[in-house]
Scaffold this active site. Structure first.
Site, PDB file in Angstrom:
ATOM      1  N   GLY A 232      78.116 -24.653   9.402  1.00  0.00           N
ATOM      2  CA  GLY A 232      79.580 -24.653   9.527  1.00  0.00           C
ATOM      3  C   GLY A 232      80.289 -25.739   8.751  1.00  0.00           C
ATOM      4  O   GLY A 232      81.517 -25.768   8.725  1.00  0.00           O
ATOM      5  N   GLU A 274      71.756 -26.932  10.536  1.00  0.00           N
ATOM      6  CA  GLU A 274      71.236 -25.779   9.785  1.00  0.00           C
ATOM      7  C   GLU A 274      72.342 -25.283   8.855  1.00  0.00           C
ATOM      8  O   GLU A 274      72.819 -24.168   8.969  1.00  0.00           O
ATOM      9  CB  GLU A 274      70.693 -24.684  10.730  1.00  0.00           C
ATOM     10  CG  GLU A 274      71.573 -24.345  11.883  1.00  0.00           C
ATOM     11  CD  GLU A 274      70.939 -23.372  12.892  1.00  0.00           C
ATOM     12  OE1 GLU A 274      69.729 -23.441  13.160  1.00  0.00           O
ATOM     13  OE2 GLU A 274      71.699 -22.533  13.406  1.00  0.00           O
ATOM     14  N   GLY A 276      74.079 -24.152   5.358  1.00  0.00           N
ATOM     15  CA  GLY A 276      73.779 -23.398   4.156  1.00  0.00           C
ATOM     16  C   GLY A 276      74.818 -23.703   3.078  1.00  0.00           C
ATOM     17  O   GLY A 276      74.502 -24.218   2.002  1.00  0.00           O
ATOM     18  N   ARG A 277      76.066 -23.426   3.437  1.00  0.00           N
ATOM     19  CA  ARG A 277      77.163 -23.483   2.467  1.00  0.00           C
ATOM     20  C   ARG A 277      77.221 -24.754   1.627  1.00  0.00           C
ATOM     21  O   ARG A 277      77.247 -24.671   0.396  1.00  0.00           O
ATOM     22  CB  ARG A 277      78.490 -23.267   3.207  1.00  0.00           C
ATOM     23  CG  ARG A 277      79.690 -23.020   2.305  1.00  0.00           C
ATOM     24  CD  ARG A 277      80.972 -22.869   3.123  1.00  0.00           C
ATOM     25  NE  ARG A 277      80.808 -21.954   4.221  1.00  0.00           N
ATOM     26  CZ  ARG A 277      80.987 -20.636   4.148  1.00  0.00           C
ATOM     27  NH1 ARG A 277      81.357 -20.096   3.017  1.00  0.00           N
ATOM     28  NH2 ARG A 277      80.806 -19.882   5.208  1.00  0.00           N
ATOM     29  N   ARG A 312      82.950 -12.394  -1.091  1.00  0.00           N
ATOM     30  CA  ARG A 312      83.810 -13.248  -0.268  1.00  0.00           C
ATOM     31  C   ARG A 312      85.309 -13.067  -0.541  1.00  0.00           C
ATOM     32  O   ARG A 312      86.085 -12.940   0.399  1.00  0.00           O
ATOM     33  CB  ARG A 312      83.417 -14.727  -0.411  1.00  0.00           C
ATOM     34  CG  ARG A 312      82.003 -15.040   0.100  1.00  0.00           C
ATOM     35  CD  ARG A 312      81.724 -16.527   0.169  1.00  0.00           C
ATOM     36  NE  ARG A 312      82.414 -17.175   1.255  1.00  0.00           N
ATOM     37  CZ  ARG A 312      83.535 -17.852   1.144  1.00  0.00           C
ATOM     38  NH1 ARG A 312      84.072 -18.062  -0.036  1.00  0.00           N
ATOM     39  NH2 ARG A 312      84.107 -18.368   2.200  1.00  0.00           N
ATOM     40  N   TYR A 316      86.995 -11.612   2.761  1.00  0.00           N
ATOM     41  CA  TYR A 316      87.759 -12.563   3.572  1.00  0.00           C
ATOM     42  C   TYR A 316      89.063 -12.991   2.904  1.00  0.00           C
ATOM     43  O   TYR A 316      89.766 -13.839   3.442  1.00  0.00           O
ATOM     44  CB  TYR A 316      86.974 -13.867   3.793  1.00  0.00           C
ATOM     45  CG  TYR A 316      85.576 -13.763   4.332  1.00  0.00           C
ATOM     46  CD1 TYR A 316      85.329 -13.243   5.592  1.00  0.00           C
ATOM     47  CD2 TYR A 316      84.508 -14.264   3.598  1.00  0.00           C
ATOM     48  CE1 TYR A 316      84.035 -13.209   6.101  1.00  0.00           C
ATOM     49  CE2 TYR A 316      83.207 -14.231   4.102  1.00  0.00           C
ATOM     50  CZ  TYR A 316      82.985 -13.700   5.354  1.00  0.00           C
ATOM     51  OH  TYR A 316      81.711 -13.684   5.852  1.00  0.00           O
ATOM     52  N   CYS A 343      85.387   0.843  -6.991  1.00  0.00           N
ATOM     53  CA  CYS A 343      86.517   1.725  -6.672  1.00  0.00           C
ATOM     54  C   CYS A 343      87.128   1.331  -5.328  1.00  0.00           C
ATOM     55  O   CYS A 343      87.213   2.141  -4.395  1.00  0.00           O
ATOM     56  CB  CYS A 343      86.058   3.180  -6.647  1.00  0.00           C
ATOM     57  SG  CYS A 343      85.311   3.677  -8.201  1.00  0.00           S
ATOM     58  N   GLU A 344      87.455   0.070  -5.221  1.00  0.00           N
ATOM     59  CA  GLU A 344      88.105  -0.484  -4.029  1.00  0.00           C
ATOM     60  C   GLU A 344      89.117  -1.492  -4.547  1.00  0.00           C
ATOM     61  O   GLU A 344      88.764  -2.366  -5.332  1.00  0.00           O
ATOM     62  CB  GLU A 344      87.091  -1.228  -3.151  1.00  0.00           C
ATOM     63  CG  GLU A 344      86.063  -0.367  -2.460  1.00  0.00           C
ATOM     64  CD  GLU A 344      86.634   0.434  -1.303  1.00  0.00           C
ATOM     65  OE1 GLU A 344      87.687   0.034  -0.753  1.00  0.00           O
ATOM     66  OE2 GLU A 344      86.049   1.479  -0.975  1.00  0.00           O
TER      67      GLU A 344
HETATM   68  C1  LIG Z   1      75.406 -18.728   8.974  1.00  0.00           C
HETATM   69  C2  LIG Z   1      74.691 -19.635   9.863  1.00  0.00           C
HETATM   70  C3  LIG Z   1      74.357 -20.924   9.443  1.00  0.00           C
HETATM   71  C4  LIG Z   1      74.770 -21.487   8.115  1.00  0.00           C
HETATM   72  O1  LIG Z   1      76.134 -21.579   8.011  1.00  0.00           O
HETATM   73  P1  LIG Z   1      76.826 -22.249   6.746  1.00  0.00           P
HETATM   74  O2  LIG Z   1      78.272 -22.016   6.973  1.00  0.00           O
HETATM   75  O3  LIG Z   1      76.297 -21.565   5.552  1.00  0.00           O
HETATM   76  O4  LIG Z   1      76.441 -23.682   6.753  1.00  0.00           O
HETATM   77  C5  LIG Z   1      73.622 -21.711  10.295  1.00  0.00           C
HETATM   78  N1  LIG Z   1      73.240 -21.255  11.504  1.00  0.00           N
HETATM   79  C6  LIG Z   1      73.543 -20.033  11.952  1.00  0.00           C
HETATM   80  C7  LIG Z   1      73.077 -19.607  13.285  1.00  0.00           C
HETATM   81  C8  LIG Z   1      74.285 -19.182  11.147  1.00  0.00           C
HETATM   82  O5  LIG Z   1      74.599 -17.966  11.589  1.00  0.00           O
END
Ligand SMILES: *Cc1c(COP(=O)(O)O)cnc(C)c1O
Length: 423
Positions: A232, A274, A276-277, A312, A316, A343-344
């Site tokens: 997040g 955890e 990712g982004r 994205r 969004y 085609c959107e």
């Molecule tokens: C998507 C997700 C993440 C990673 O979120 P980011 O916004 O990419 O950091 C981590 N944990 C869970 C359970 C997720 O669904």
């Protein structure tokens, strides 16, 4: 004009595209590694047991995962193939966090077989897991949904409307129940925001989890050994936005830990993320070429990529910075919709964006595409997804996933059966 970096010059791209035509994703190993070290340093200096579990879904490429593993990261997986990807990159056992939801039995079986840390999304999954694997694992984690106790944000919504996690009464019951059924080691998890840039948000989430961990210990006797803050953490997609200050967040979380966890007898407890982004997002670009221009009620630039490569913006309305290689300092005196070929009508990388004059053949770069980019691609309209290239630290560029071909698209069809199929 453009305050967002791109590591290649026009000349580099002209050479590169002779071998790898656009569109493709490009990732920057140096950027990924430097960020990984900065992130780890901020937290590990205050929490010796800190670990980041990279959310594989953000960039499910084993070459990227191998780099992150070398930086000490684990992997956060939510499906069986994601666990396999992590294993291929050398991430195994408890370095795999299996944070899934609505999980099929065979995926729990596999996760357990591989000694991944299983994070349950619901109280009823205790039974489900126990039946699936014939008992509960020694180490078990639960995902908490704070409901109205915590404000969510625009991308993930209000926690009380989110499908994830256990309520507060449920979570206390869950630890007691899991302990009774044989689990001996425990973790606590939540994730209530997505793409959040306010650093205080993460400190407040830690306070919430620490208070809950203390209550769990007091009421059930279960002492958690880790608190997983989830993902997040946002990234500054728009020029002028500020990245999250990791030192500020880590300091705030450490203060809360000293105030709540230490007196509760919960020390040492590991802090996990955890994310990712922020790990790969800013270090990946979708590199495209302008192939059409169109002048109707608006001015359009048509790219050789589409929303099937990066959904994205279409899904969004998310902002992704767009730049034109070699024209970074040219006057941005045109207004375009920069669009793909789906085609959107939502297949637009940018809407009414101020840009320099774009000509056919120009390299148009979509920034901050390294997370939830290629991974969210799809094949609607029989669009073939872009491949992935990696800029190594020594300046060499290697292909880490080839682009899709028609054969990939047809791989699940058996045309031989079509002849015998009478209509
Ligand atoms: C998507 C997700 C993440 C990673 O979120 P980011 O916004 O990419 O950091 C981590 N944990 C869970 C359970 C997720 O669904």
């Amino acid at each position: 004009m453009s305050d967002k970096p791109f590591p290649l010059t026009l000349r580099d791209l002209e050479g590169l595209t002779a071998q790898y035509p656009t569109p493709f994703y490009l990732y920057d190993e140096r950027g990924i590694r430097e960020h990984a070290r900065r992130f780890t340093r901020a937290f590990a200096s205050r929490f010796p047991l800190f670990r980041e579990y990279f959310a594989v879904k953000a960039c499910p490429n084993p070459f990227i995962l191998k780099i992150l593993a070398a930086e000490g990261f684990g992997a956060d997986c939510s499906s069986l193939p994601e666990i396999i990807l992590a294993e291929k990159a050398g991430i195994t056992g408890e370095r795999i966090m299996f944070t899934s939801n609505e999980t099929p039995e065979r995926e729990y079986v596999y996760a357990n077989l591989k000694d991944a840390t299983i994070n349950l999304d619901d109280i009823t999954h205790i039974d489900y897991l126990e039946k699936a694997i014939g008992g509960l694992p020694e180490l078990i984690c639960f995902r908490y949904n704070p409901g109205p106790l915590k404000e969510g944000n625009a991308l993930i919504g209000k926690p009380e409307e989110a499908k994830y996690g256990l309520t507060r009464p449920q979570i206390l019951e869950a630890y007691a129940d899991a302990a009774k059924r044989g689990s001996k080691r425990f973790g606590l998890h939540t994730m209530v925001a997505s793409n959040e840039l306010n650093p205080d948000y993460f400190v407040e989430t830690a306070v919430l989890l620490f208070e809950l961990a203390a209550e769990i210990k007091q009421k059930t006797g279960c002492a958690v050994e880790f608190v997983n803050m989830g993902g997040g953490i946002g990234i500054p997609y728009k020029p002028g936005q500020k990245a999250v200050d990791y030192d500020y967040v880590a300091r705030g979380i450490r203060e809360a830990y000293d105030r709540i966890m230490v007196p509760a007898g919960l020390d040492p407890v590991a802090i996990y993320f955890e994310c990712g982004r922020p790990v790969t997002g800013p270090y990946g670009w979708l590199v495209t070429r302008a192939i059409h221009e169109k002048h109707i009620y608006r001015e359009y630039v048509g790219l050789d990529a589409s929303m099937a490569d990066l959904m994205r913006p279409g899904m969004y309305g998310a902002y992704h910075h767009v730049s034109v290689v070699g024209k970074e300092n040219a006057p941005h005196d045109r207004v375009y919709d920069v669009v793909g070929s789906l085609c959107e009508n939502c297949d637009k990388f940018a809407v009414q964006r101020q840009l320099p004059a774009i000509e056919k053949g120009d390299f148009v770069v979509i920034h901050d595409a390294g997370a939830h980019g290629r991974a969210m691609g799809f094949n609607y309209n029989a669009k073939l997804r872009a491949g992935e290239l990696l800029l190594r630290e020594d300046g060499k560029i290697v292909e880490i996933r080839r682009r899709e071909t028609e054969d990939d698209y047809f791989a699940t069809l058996d045309f031989k059966k079509l002849g015998g199929f009478t209509v």
